[in-house]
Design a protein around this motif. Structure first.
Motif, PDB file in Angstrom:
ATOM      1  N   PRO A  15     -90.675 -36.697  43.256  1.00 19.30           N
ATOM      2  CA  PRO A  15     -91.752 -35.740  43.532  1.00 19.30           C
ATOM      3  C   PRO A  15     -93.141 -36.338  43.277  1.00 19.30           C
ATOM      4  O   PRO A  15     -93.374 -36.931  42.227  1.00 19.30           O
ATOM      5  CB  PRO A  15     -91.465 -34.577  42.578  1.00 19.30           C
ATOM      6  N   ILE A  16     -94.019 -36.176  44.258  1.00 24.62           N
ATOM      7  CA  ILE A  16     -95.391 -36.685  44.123  1.00 24.62           C
ATOM      8  C   ILE A  16     -96.340 -35.501  43.908  1.00 24.62           C
ATOM      9  O   ILE A  16     -97.185 -35.537  43.023  1.00 24.62           O
ATOM     10  CB  ILE A  16     -95.820 -37.464  45.397  1.00 24.62           C
ATOM     11  N   LEU A  17     -96.179 -34.476  44.720  1.00 27.50           N
ATOM     12  CA  LEU A  17     -96.967 -33.257  44.535  1.00 27.50           C
ATOM     13  C   LEU A  17     -96.017 -32.141  44.104  1.00 27.50           C
ATOM     14  O   LEU A  17     -94.981 -31.928  44.724  1.00 27.50           O
ATOM     15  CB  LEU A  17     -97.678 -32.877  45.837  1.00 27.50           C
ATOM     16  N   LYS A  18     -96.407 -31.439  43.018  1.00 23.58           N
ATOM     17  CA  LYS A  18     -95.486 -30.440  42.446  1.00 23.58           C
ATOM     18  C   LYS A  18     -96.162 -29.073  42.408  1.00 23.58           C
ATOM     19  O   LYS A  18     -96.650 -28.655  41.374  1.00 23.58           O
ATOM     20  CB  LYS A  18     -95.089 -30.866  41.027  1.00 23.58           C
ATOM     21  N   GLY A  19     -96.268 -28.461  43.550  1.00 26.42           N
ATOM     22  CA  GLY A  19     -96.825 -27.106  43.589  1.00 26.42           C
ATOM     23  C   GLY A  19     -98.339 -27.069  43.530  1.00 26.42           C
ATOM     24  O   GLY A  19     -98.913 -26.302  42.766  1.00 26.42           O
ATOM     25  N   LEU A  33    -110.294 -35.208  42.042  1.00 24.60           N
ATOM     26  CA  LEU A  33    -110.289 -36.338  41.115  1.00 24.60           C
ATOM     27  C   LEU A  33    -108.888 -36.579  40.566  1.00 24.60           C
ATOM     28  O   LEU A  33    -108.033 -35.698  40.628  1.00 24.60           O
ATOM     29  CB  LEU A  33    -111.239 -36.062  39.935  1.00 24.60           C
ATOM     30  N   GLY A  34    -108.696 -37.745  40.039  1.00 20.88           N
ATOM     31  CA  GLY A  34    -107.400 -38.044  39.431  1.00 20.88           C
ATOM     32  C   GLY A  34    -107.192 -39.539  39.360  1.00 20.88           C
ATOM     33  O   GLY A  34    -107.787 -40.299  40.127  1.00 20.88           O
ATOM     34  N   LEU A  35    -106.327 -39.933  38.452  1.00 15.07           N
ATOM     35  CA  LEU A  35    -106.043 -41.353  38.279  1.00 15.07           C
ATOM     36  C   LEU A  35    -105.149 -41.845  39.420  1.00 15.07           C
ATOM     37  O   LEU A  35    -104.592 -41.035  40.163  1.00 15.07           O
ATOM     38  CB  LEU A  35    -105.327 -41.587  36.938  1.00 15.07           C
ATOM     39  N   GLY A  39    -101.403 -38.464  42.931  1.00 11.36           N
ATOM     40  CA  GLY A  39    -101.035 -37.723  44.146  1.00 11.36           C
ATOM     41  C   GLY A  39    -102.200 -37.491  45.092  1.00 11.36           C
ATOM     42  O   GLY A  39    -102.059 -36.776  46.093  1.00 11.36           O
ATOM     43  N   LYS A  40    -103.360 -38.107  44.788  1.00 17.55           N
ATOM     44  CA  LYS A  40    -104.562 -37.883  45.619  1.00 17.55           C
ATOM     45  C   LYS A  40    -104.326 -38.309  47.077  1.00 17.55           C
ATOM     46  O   LYS A  40    -104.662 -37.587  48.003  1.00 17.55           O
ATOM     47  CB  LYS A  40    -105.764 -38.681  45.079  1.00 17.55           C
ATOM     48  N   THR A  41    -103.765 -39.517  47.246  1.00 13.78           N
ATOM     49  CA  THR A  41    -103.591 -40.051  48.603  1.00 13.78           C
ATOM     50  C   THR A  41    -102.595 -39.207  49.398  1.00 13.78           C
ATOM     51  O   THR A  41    -102.816 -38.933  50.579  1.00 13.78           O
ATOM     52  CB  THR A  41    -103.122 -41.521  48.539  1.00 13.78           C
ATOM     53  N   THR A  42    -101.535 -38.772  48.736  1.00 10.99           N
ATOM     54  CA  THR A  42    -100.544 -37.922  49.422  1.00 10.99           C
ATOM     55  C   THR A  42    -101.202 -36.606  49.827  1.00 10.99           C
ATOM     56  O   THR A  42    -100.982 -36.105  50.942  1.00 10.99           O
ATOM     57  CB  THR A  42     -99.343 -37.658  48.483  1.00 10.99           C
TER      58      THR A  42
END
Lengths: 226, 213
Positions: A15-19, A33-35, A39-42
């Protein structure tokens, strides 16, 4: 304007994006934002219609963004996308990078497409570059060409991935000014970045992603002052 | 000089045959190779079939393939095989396999981002292929294609193996008859001029299409 609800996505069972869920309101500048690996690119690929989410709902102007696993025309007409690597077409001149998609999409005569493209390139300070190929332009210029190409189809939302990642301080400032001026003309901006000072300078609202979940969604001022 | 003028017509006649096979091979093998290369890149189930085809064709000598087409096929399927047809068919299949691999490699190095840029701009699949992918693929493959085009000039001499009256075979016959090497010198000059023309066309294409690299 744009609404995502409970979006999940997995690569090879992982899982990359979880809800993930949030809304984008008309006329705002939203920073995502995010490291790395958050999941930013997805998320960018789902918003731009390149990936279909496994579950969840994605609406644009209250209409589904995907119909039968295919992106709707709404995604294309409402969204302009600028990739981190720009993805300019290397075999075409700067002008043709804009004219080709414009002609194919609008079926307008070539002369009209050229006039529209030249006008836009002029606004973005690129009129002198129109006969050049992308490789002959600097990184900052290439990014502005990518922005121009995304804008030539007149989208309402500009989704821009890591706009400062390959730019020096001076060009970062230029991009900041350009994006602000585009916002001033009524464009909604979604900026995906890990450049916090840039996000602080640009965004009105931020969303922070961590391990595929939204861990912050609120005013940028509160986020950066916390 | 008088002797050269005397032996020139049969050599020129042989050159005409070589040139005809050359042009037919290029005209047919390029589109066939392109279709195979595209299928290998874009249609997953076609990959192993095309892979076996290119493995067999590239893994065996062209000379063997000429013998198979000319002599083995008529043994398996009773038929009268025309020499010129057999030679041209073998060259087309052989070169299509090489072109397919060149095109496939030219497609493989195009970044996925180019497809994605076309997709987010709302272009249809065929519009992306014809306006973004194929022009870049031709640019990526131009140099190896020119190399193959030059190799084909010399490979046409293999047609002699199935008794087609191409240039080198005619020259060899003259040498055997007159016991003089002049015919081979003339054939050599023809080959050099032929490949010079191919190189010139290649250079012009390079100049036109590789300037944006």
């Amino acid at each position: 304007m744009l609404k995502l609800q409970n979006i999940t996505y997995a690569y090879d069972q992982e899982p990359i994006l979880k809800g993930v869920g949030f809304e984008v309101n008309e006329g705002e500048i939203l920073g995502i934002l995010g490291l790395s690996g958050s999941g930013k690119t997805t998320l960018l690929k789902i918003i731009s219609g390149l990936l279909v989410p496994d579950e969840g709902e994605y609406l644009i102007e209250n209409q589904p963004a995907f119909i039968k696993q295919k992106k709707s025309d709404k995604v294309v007409s409402e969204l302009g996308v600028v990739f981190q690597q720009f993805n300019l077409f290397p075999h075409l001149t700067v002008l043709d990078n804009l004219v080709m998609p414009l002609r194919l999409r609008t079926k307008q005569p070539k002369s009209e497409c050229i006039a529209t493209a030249v006008e836009l390139l002029d606004v973005l300070g690129l009129k002198d570059q129109i006969a050049k190929f992308p490789y002959q332009c600097s990184g900052g210029q290439q990014q502005r060409i990518a922005i121009a190409r995304a804008l030539v189809l007149n989208p309402k939302i500009l989704l821009i991935d890591e706009p400062t990642s390959s730019l020096d301080k001076e060009n970062t400032k230029k991009v900041e000014e350009l994006l602000k001026s585009l916002h001033g003309r009524g464009l909604t901006l979604i900026i995906i970045t890990h450049d916090l000072p840039f996000a602080q300078a640009m965004c009105q609202r931020v969303i922070e992603l961590s391990e595929g979940k939204v861990v912050y969604d609120g005013l940028a001022a509160s986020y950066f002052n916390a | 000089m008088e002797y050269w003028l005397e032996i020139l017509p049969p050599i020129a006649q042989g050159f005409k045959t070589s040139l005809t096979v050359y042009l037919l091979t290029m005209a047919l093998a390029l589109p066939l190779g392109l279709v195979l290369g595209l299928l290998a890149d874009m249609v997953k189930p076609a990959r192993p079939i095309i892979g076996v085809f290119t493995w067999i064709i590239r893994g065996t000598p062209l000379l063997l393939q000429l013998y198979v087409t000319m002599y083995a096929i008529p043994l398996l399927i009773p038929m009268r095989m025309d020499r010129f047809f057999a030679g041209t068919l073998t060259f087309v299949i052989n070169y299509a396999a090489y072109f397919a691999e060149i095109f496939r490699s030219g497609l493989a190095i195009i970044p996925l981002g180019q497809w994605q840029a076309g997709q987010v701009l709302g272009l249809k699949k065929h519009e992306i292929i014809f306006n973004i992918i194929l022009p870049q693929m031709f640019r990526n493959t131009l140099l190896p294609l020119i190399n193959e085009a030059i190799t084909l000039v010399k490979d046409t001499s293999l047609l002699a193996a199935i008794a087609i009256g191409e240039m080198l075979r005619n020259a060899k016959e003259i040498v055997g008859k007159d016991l003089r090497v002049d015919a081979l010198v003339i054939a050599g000059i023809f080959y050099l001029l032929f490949s010079f023309m191919v190189v010139s066309v290649g250079k012009r294409l390079e100049k036109t299409y590789l300037k944006q690299m």
